[in-house]
Write a protein that holds these residues in place. Sequence first.
Motif, PDB file in Angstrom:
ATOM      1  N   LYS A 119       0.831  -1.206   0.000  1.00 34.62           N
ATOM      2  CA  LYS A 119       0.000   0.000   0.000  1.00 34.62           C
ATOM      3  C   LYS A 119       0.869   1.260   0.000  1.00 34.62           C
ATOM      4  N   ALA A 120       1.933   1.255   0.799  1.00 37.28           N
ATOM      5  CA  ALA A 120       2.840   2.409   0.849  1.00 37.28           C
ATOM      6  C   ALA A 120       3.525   2.622  -0.502  1.00 37.28           C
ATOM      7  N   CYS A 121       3.893   1.528  -1.157  1.00 37.07           N
ATOM      8  CA  CYS A 121       4.536   1.618  -2.476  1.00 37.07           C
ATOM      9  C   CYS A 121       3.600   2.244  -3.504  1.00 37.07           C
ATOM     10  N   GLU A 122       2.331   1.853  -3.431  1.00 30.42           N
ATOM     11  CA  GLU A 122       1.359   2.355  -4.409  1.00 30.42           C
ATOM     12  C   GLU A 122       1.026   3.825  -4.185  1.00 30.42           C
ATOM     13  N   SER A 123       1.135   4.284  -2.942  1.00 29.42           N
ATOM     14  CA  SER A 123       0.770   5.679  -2.651  1.00 29.42           C
ATOM     15  C   SER A 123       1.856   6.666  -3.071  1.00 29.42           C
ATOM     16  N   THR A 124       3.127   6.228  -3.073  1.00 33.40           N
ATOM     17  CA  THR A 124       4.237   7.114  -3.457  1.00 33.40           C
ATOM     18  C   THR A 124       5.191   6.368  -4.390  1.00 33.40           C
ATOM     19  N   PRO A 201       4.000   5.156   6.506  1.00 32.00           N
ATOM     20  CA  PRO A 201       2.611   4.681   6.640  1.00 32.00           C
ATOM     21  C   PRO A 201       2.533   3.189   6.944  1.00 32.00           C
TER      22      PRO A 201
END
Length: 294
Positions: A119-124, A201
Amino acid sequence: MKAYVFPGQGAQFTGMGKDLFDSSPKAKEMFERANDILGFDITKIMFEGTPEELKETKVTQPAIFLHSTILAEVMGDAFKPDMVAGHSLGEISALVANRTIAFDDGLKLVYKRALAMQKACESTPSTMAAVLGLEDSTVESICANQDGIVVAANYNCPGQLVISGDIAAVGKACEALKEAGAKRALILPVGGAFHSPLMEPAREELAAAIKETVFTEPACPIYQNVSTFAVTDPKEIQENLIFQLTAPVKWTQSMQNMIKDGATEFVEVGPGNVLQGLMRKIDRGVTTSKAEIS
């Protein structure tokens, strides 16, 4: 003294763990329990999946954890560590193997870790790069002088350091590192900036799960990525694990400290042989081997 070390992401391969499943009723039971806990047939992907399927973070991390911890379990009395350590994800495998965390709890933590990191990878949009042939201090200094976020993430062995951060900053750092004499500064095919501030996150999300997990007195010391020294206090182990996602993996320093504390033999438990290769670059004076079931 014998040290057991546990690999992290990147060690996966199609067919991993199949020999354990076929040869040990205990292993089969643990794999089947893992399928129930995760809610999908991870063993089918481990044994028959394509490299692309195995690369998915939500599959890779629990797959490597399962291969490592089940192997340690079925070794029985042959598994007698004086100390343990795990590279990134492998730290949770090590904590299950030395009885700090129960197997079921460890698997749940690994899966939550994988989903939170994804999820953190996808957000940034972010990335990592391998840097070869420079002193750690040179790499750290060049990273510190870039605009944006780029930090030293994995101290793998002398002359091999992985940096992590936002795409633009990592790209510029790679150019500067090559100018400074790096043999290579190569962008890695990863989904994001692991072990950097961009994982904050995921760290916050995982911290709640770690705090709810029972940590008990370990059977032997663990040398954690964050602290690099022998730790036996369950509370301290728990705190170090919480900060692991945003802190660098200090593997070189951890291995050097294990050797200082008397380790003469290092046994890699799990898929691949990456950690044996790193150890040969850290100190050729110690023995390395691969864990096997008798």
